[in-house]
Design a protein around this motif. Structure first.
Motif, PDB file in Angstrom:
ATOM      1  N   ASN A   1     -31.053 -54.500 -24.365  1.00 19.20           N
ATOM      2  CA  ASN A   1     -31.548 -53.393 -25.176  1.00 19.20           C
ATOM      3  C   ASN A   1     -30.944 -52.058 -24.743  1.00 19.20           C
ATOM      4  N   THR A   2     -29.938 -52.127 -23.883  1.00 18.56           N
ATOM      5  CA  THR A   2     -29.155 -50.946 -23.525  1.00 18.56           C
ATOM      6  C   THR A   2     -27.704 -51.190 -23.895  1.00 18.56           C
ATOM      7  N   MET A   3     -26.979 -50.119 -24.081  1.00 16.63           N
ATOM      8  CA  MET A   3     -25.583 -50.217 -24.501  1.00 16.63           C
ATOM      9  C   MET A   3     -24.703 -50.681 -23.355  1.00 16.63           C
ATOM     10  N   ILE A   4     -23.933 -51.738 -23.585  1.00 16.03           N
ATOM     11  CA  ILE A   4     -23.072 -52.310 -22.554  1.00 16.03           C
ATOM     12  C   ILE A   4     -21.616 -51.954 -22.854  1.00 16.03           C
ATOM     13  N   PRO A   5     -20.927 -51.252 -21.948  1.00 14.41           N
ATOM     14  CA  PRO A   5     -19.495 -51.015 -22.156  1.00 14.41           C
ATOM     15  C   PRO A   5     -18.709 -52.304 -21.931  1.00 14.41           C
ATOM     16  N   ILE A   6     -17.834 -52.624 -22.843  1.00 11.02           N
ATOM     17  CA  ILE A   6     -17.107 -53.886 -22.789  1.00 11.02           C
ATOM     18  C   ILE A   6     -15.711 -53.664 -22.231  1.00 11.02           C
ATOM     19  N   SER A   7     -15.390 -54.407 -21.153  1.00 13.02           N
ATOM     20  CA  SER A   7     -14.054 -54.371 -20.574  1.00 13.02           C
ATOM     21  C   SER A   7     -13.603 -55.798 -20.329  1.00 13.02           C
ATOM     22  N   PHE A   8     -12.315 -55.970 -20.094  1.00 15.79           N
ATOM     23  CA  PHE A   8     -11.785 -57.308 -19.860  1.00 15.79           C
ATOM     24  C   PHE A   8     -11.879 -57.672 -18.381  1.00 15.79           C
ATOM     25  N   SER A   9     -12.177 -58.931 -18.136  1.00 15.97           N
ATOM     26  CA  SER A   9     -12.309 -59.408 -16.764  1.00 15.97           C
ATOM     27  C   SER A   9     -11.030 -59.127 -15.986  1.00 15.97           C
ATOM     28  N   GLY A  10     -11.199 -58.474 -14.847  1.00 15.85           N
ATOM     29  CA  GLY A  10     -10.058 -58.222 -13.990  1.00 15.85           C
ATOM     30  C   GLY A  10      -9.164 -57.092 -14.451  1.00 15.85           C
ATOM     31  N   ALA A  11      -9.503 -56.460 -15.574  1.00 18.02           N
ATOM     32  CA  ALA A  11      -8.632 -55.398 -16.090  1.00 18.02           C
ATOM     33  C   ALA A  11      -8.765 -54.129 -15.260  1.00 18.02           C
ATOM     34  N   GLY A  12      -9.952 -53.930 -14.680  1.00 21.09           N
ATOM     35  CA  GLY A  12     -10.131 -52.774 -13.817  1.00 21.09           C
ATOM     36  C   GLY A  12     -10.583 -51.527 -14.541  1.00 21.09           C
ATOM     37  N   THR A  13     -10.199 -51.369 -15.788  1.00 19.87           N
ATOM     38  CA  THR A  13     -10.598 -50.197 -16.565  1.00 19.87           C
ATOM     39  C   THR A  13     -11.134 -50.652 -17.915  1.00 19.87           C
ATOM     40  N   VAL A  14     -11.930 -49.802 -18.515  1.00 17.17           N
ATOM     41  CA  VAL A  14     -12.469 -50.096 -19.835  1.00 17.17           C
ATOM     42  C   VAL A  14     -11.363 -49.926 -20.866  1.00 17.17           C
ATOM     43  N   THR A  15     -11.270 -50.892 -21.760  1.00 15.34           N
ATOM     44  CA  THR A  15     -10.218 -50.887 -22.766  1.00 15.34           C
ATOM     45  C   THR A  15     -10.625 -50.051 -23.971  1.00 15.34           C
ATOM     46  N   GLN A  16      -9.675 -49.366 -24.575  1.00 14.08           N
ATOM     47  CA  GLN A  16      -9.955 -48.523 -25.723  1.00 14.08           C
ATOM     48  C   GLN A  16      -9.824 -49.300 -27.036  1.00 14.08           C
ATOM     49  N   TYR A  17     -10.677 -48.928 -28.003  1.00 13.00           N
ATOM     50  CA  TYR A  17     -10.711 -49.581 -29.305  1.00 13.00           C
ATOM     51  C   TYR A  17     -10.670 -48.542 -30.416  1.00 13.00           C
ATOM     52  N   ILE A  18     -10.289 -48.986 -31.617  1.00 13.90           N
ATOM     53  CA  ILE A  18     -10.236 -48.071 -32.758  1.00 13.90           C
ATOM     54  C   ILE A  18     -11.072 -48.552 -33.934  1.00 13.90           C
ATOM     55  N   ALA A  19     -11.486 -49.825 -33.955  1.00  9.95           N
ATOM     56  CA  ALA A  19     -12.274 -50.339 -35.073  1.00  9.95           C
ATOM     57  C   ALA A  19     -13.180 -51.456 -34.590  1.00  9.95           C
ATOM     58  N   ILE A  20     -14.377 -51.564 -35.205  1.00 10.75           N
ATOM     59  CA  ILE A  20     -15.358 -52.581 -34.838  1.00 10.75           C
ATOM     60  C   ILE A  20     -16.040 -53.105 -36.094  1.00 10.75           C
ATOM     61  N   SER A  21     -16.541 -54.344 -36.018  1.00  7.38           N
ATOM     62  CA  SER A  21     -17.357 -54.895 -37.100  1.00  7.38           C
ATOM     63  C   SER A  21     -18.234 -56.006 -36.534  1.00  7.38           C
ATOM     64  N   ALA A  22     -19.551 -55.860 -36.729  1.00 12.67           N
ATOM     65  CA  ALA A  22     -20.525 -56.843 -36.252  1.00 12.67           C
ATOM     66  C   ALA A  22     -20.960 -57.732 -37.407  1.00 12.67           C
ATOM     67  N   GLY A  23     -20.818 -59.040 -37.250  1.00 20.61           N
ATOM     68  CA  GLY A  23     -21.216 -59.985 -38.284  1.00 20.61           C
ATOM     69  C   GLY A  23     -22.498 -60.703 -37.915  1.00 20.61           C
ATOM     70  N   ASN A  24     -22.664 -61.883 -38.448  1.00 21.27           N
ATOM     71  CA  ASN A  24     -23.831 -62.702 -38.146  1.00 21.27           C
ATOM     72  C   ASN A  24     -23.596 -63.448 -36.840  1.00 21.27           C
ATOM     73  N   ASN A  25     -23.990 -62.827 -35.724  1.00 24.63           N
ATOM     74  CA  ASN A  25     -23.854 -63.403 -34.384  1.00 24.63           C
ATOM     75  C   ASN A  25     -22.404 -63.505 -33.896  1.00 24.63           C
ATOM     76  N   PHE A  26     -21.515 -62.699 -34.429  1.00 23.73           N
ATOM     77  CA  PHE A  26     -20.164 -62.595 -33.876  1.00 23.73           C
ATOM     78  C   PHE A  26     -19.649 -61.181 -34.069  1.00 23.73           C
ATOM     79  N   SER A  27     -18.584 -60.864 -33.343  1.00 23.29           N
ATOM     80  CA  SER A  27     -18.056 -59.506 -33.324  1.00 23.29           C
ATOM     81  C   SER A  27     -16.540 -59.502 -33.471  1.00 23.29           C
ATOM     82  N   LEU A  28     -16.050 -58.489 -34.168  1.00 23.73           N
ATOM     83  CA  LEU A  28     -14.615 -58.252 -34.302  1.00 23.73           C
ATOM     84  C   LEU A  28     -14.293 -56.856 -33.796  1.00 23.73           C
ATOM     85  N   ALA A  29     -13.104 -56.690 -33.232  1.00 23.32           N
ATOM     86  CA  ALA A  29     -12.683 -55.382 -32.754  1.00 23.32           C
ATOM     87  C   ALA A  29     -11.163 -55.274 -32.804  1.00 23.32           C
ATOM     88  N   ILE A  30     -10.687 -54.060 -32.976  1.00 25.52           N
ATOM     89  CA  ILE A  30      -9.252 -53.775 -32.906  1.00 25.52           C
ATOM     90  C   ILE A  30      -9.032 -52.776 -31.778  1.00 25.52           C
TER      91      ILE A  30
END
Length: 476
Positions: free
Chosen positions: A268-297
């Protein structure tokens, strides 16, 4: 008789880093609903495919499912469209609002409950509608004056009007006039105001507000002290958000890994999403939440997906759920995404559209009735126009540089002196600039300054009394 604009054929060229267009590149925007899809072509025509049941707006005589894009009417002045679960919303360039599909709870905004319409029908007479979002049997819309409106199902307070009474006519949400972004989910809604704050209302059972509670709200409430939010997306019972730094946050239900944080635990809190082992948070430009799945660019224009994958909607070549974001293919030219119920749509910078996931109702638009777990190209159909305007498809105008950081130059040649209109719009159909000029025969040159506009895709339309040409430009 009107003088016909003749654009003498010259070569369309891009100075640097041009995005090539293929034979399937003709789409302006797409929207994925529950087992159906809607799209607007660059010529302004409206199209639908997939499960019909009135949702495609093809009229009472055509209620069959469609596995290829079918034109909806003959108008070519559509600005934006949104596919919901059982109904659809759209706005024309003249600011009128339209709806079709199932209206059991008033979500069509036509003043009637327990209704359905197979025809695209205007909602009221107002001409100041700008943005729409169709959710699960409820609707949200923003007017040009920044006011927020809602109608339809309200059992969880998803209309934001401080009660749980369904509405069959648009009703204003509060008195604020500073709304800029909206997204309608299953039974919750998200919005951003012009100060950059995120608001949420409706169902918060799984923490899809992201405010640290699981308490529902009948009115829009601020869910974060930060005011640097740029994008929001409301899924079935999870949410996604982007801030000005391009950081992706997810929150809400996580049963199928749709938060993409490496767990299946709701938050119930906002989780910043980063890639395992990447070390830094990755930047995104587009998002879309569907029925129990997520898309991002990502900001390198690569496509990523995670969560429920029972129909192959993640386009990863399998049907296995994943609780992390995984890259879809190797292409780096993705620009727009739309996550539906069990299928996905993605658009390239070349305006080509691809689909993946459940296909038994034809929602993939590829001429089959089967699911696909890899991306499939949707064809570019020929349009039928209902007026004199003819979209010139011969690449007769030069636009450069494209992509651009600021100035776009336009060269074109006229056979006769003409009064020409030059309009720049966003991908959502919002007009950025519009001018009408007297032009002489021969070569003409104009320029457009996009330096103050956000990064993304824009459309440039050149129009005379009888002809129109639209092309795209990418602002870095």
């Amino acid at each position: 008789m009107k003088t016909k604009l003749q654009l003498l054929v010259i070569t369309l060229f891009f100075v640097t880093n041009a995005f090539s267009q293929s034979g399937t590149a003709c789409w302006r925007m797409v929207s994925a609903g529950e087992n159906f899809s809607l799209g607007i072509k660059t010529d302004g025509t409206l199209w639908g495919w997939g499960q019909n049941s009135n949702k495609l707006g093809l009229g009472i005589g055509n209620l069959a499912n469609q596995n290829l894009p079918v034109q909806i009417g003959t108008a070519n002045d559509w600005a934006t469209v949104s596919a919901g679960n059982v109904h659809s919303l759209a706005v024309k360039t003249n600011g009128t609002l339209w709806s079709w599909g199932n209206g059991q709870f008033g979500q069509l905004g036509n003043g009637v409950f327990n209704s359905a319409t197979a025809n695209v029908t205007q909602v009221g007479t107002a001409t100041d509608w700008l943005i729409v979002s169709a959710g699960n049997r409820f609707s949200l819309a923003i007017k040009t004056n920044g006011t927020l409106w809602s109608f339809g199902l309200n059992n969880m307070g998803q209309l934001g009007i401080n009660n749980t009474i369904d509405q069959n006519l648009p009703i204003q949400v509060g008195i604020a006039s500073n709304w800029v972004k909206i997204d309608a989910g299953n039974q919750h809604a998200l919005a951003i105001d012009n100060a950059g704050f995120i608001y949420a209302w409706g169902d918060n059972t799984f923490g899809q507000f992201g405010n640290g509670t699981n308490t529902n709200s009948l009115v829009p409430i601020v869910v974060s002290s930060a005011n640097n939010w740029t994008e929001i997306s409301a899924g079935w019972d999870h949410s996604m958000a982007l801030d000005t730094n391009g950081i992706l946050y997810t929150f809400g239900n996580n049963t199928n890994g749709q938060l993409c944080d490496g767990t299946n635990t709701a938050s119930n809190t906002m989780i910043p999403i980063s890639f395992s082992g990447a070390g830094t948070v990755t930047q995104y430009i587009a998002i879309s939440a569907g029925n129990n799945f997520s898309l991002a660019i990502k900001n390198d224009n690569t496509l990523w997906s995670g969560g429920l994958n029972n129909s192959g909607q993640l386009a990863l070549g399998n049907n296995t759920n994943t609780n992390t974001l995984n890259q879809v293919g190797t292409s780096n030219n993705w620009f727009l995404i739309s996550a539906g119920d069990l299928h996905s749509l993605a658009m390239e910078t070349s305006t080509g559209v691809w689909s993946a996931g459940r296909g038994m109702e034809g929602q993939l638009g590829i001429g089959t009735w089967v699911a696909m777990n890899t991306l499939q190209s949707i064809s570019c159909p020929s349009s039928t126009l209902g007026n004199e305007t003819v979209s010139l498809q011969e690449n007769t105008i030069s636009i450069y540089p494209n992509p651009t950081n600021d100035i776009v130059n336009i060269n074109y040649t006229l056979e006769n002196a003409e009064k020409v209109s030059l309009t720049v719009t966003t991908i959502q159909g919002q007009t950025i600039s519009s001018s009408k000029m007297d032009k002489t025969s021969g070569t003409n040159s104009d320029s457009i300054d996009l330096s103050q506009q956000a990064s993304g895709m824009y459309f440039i339309t050149i129009t005379s009394e009888s002809n129109s040409f639209t092309t795209k430009v990418i602002k870095r």
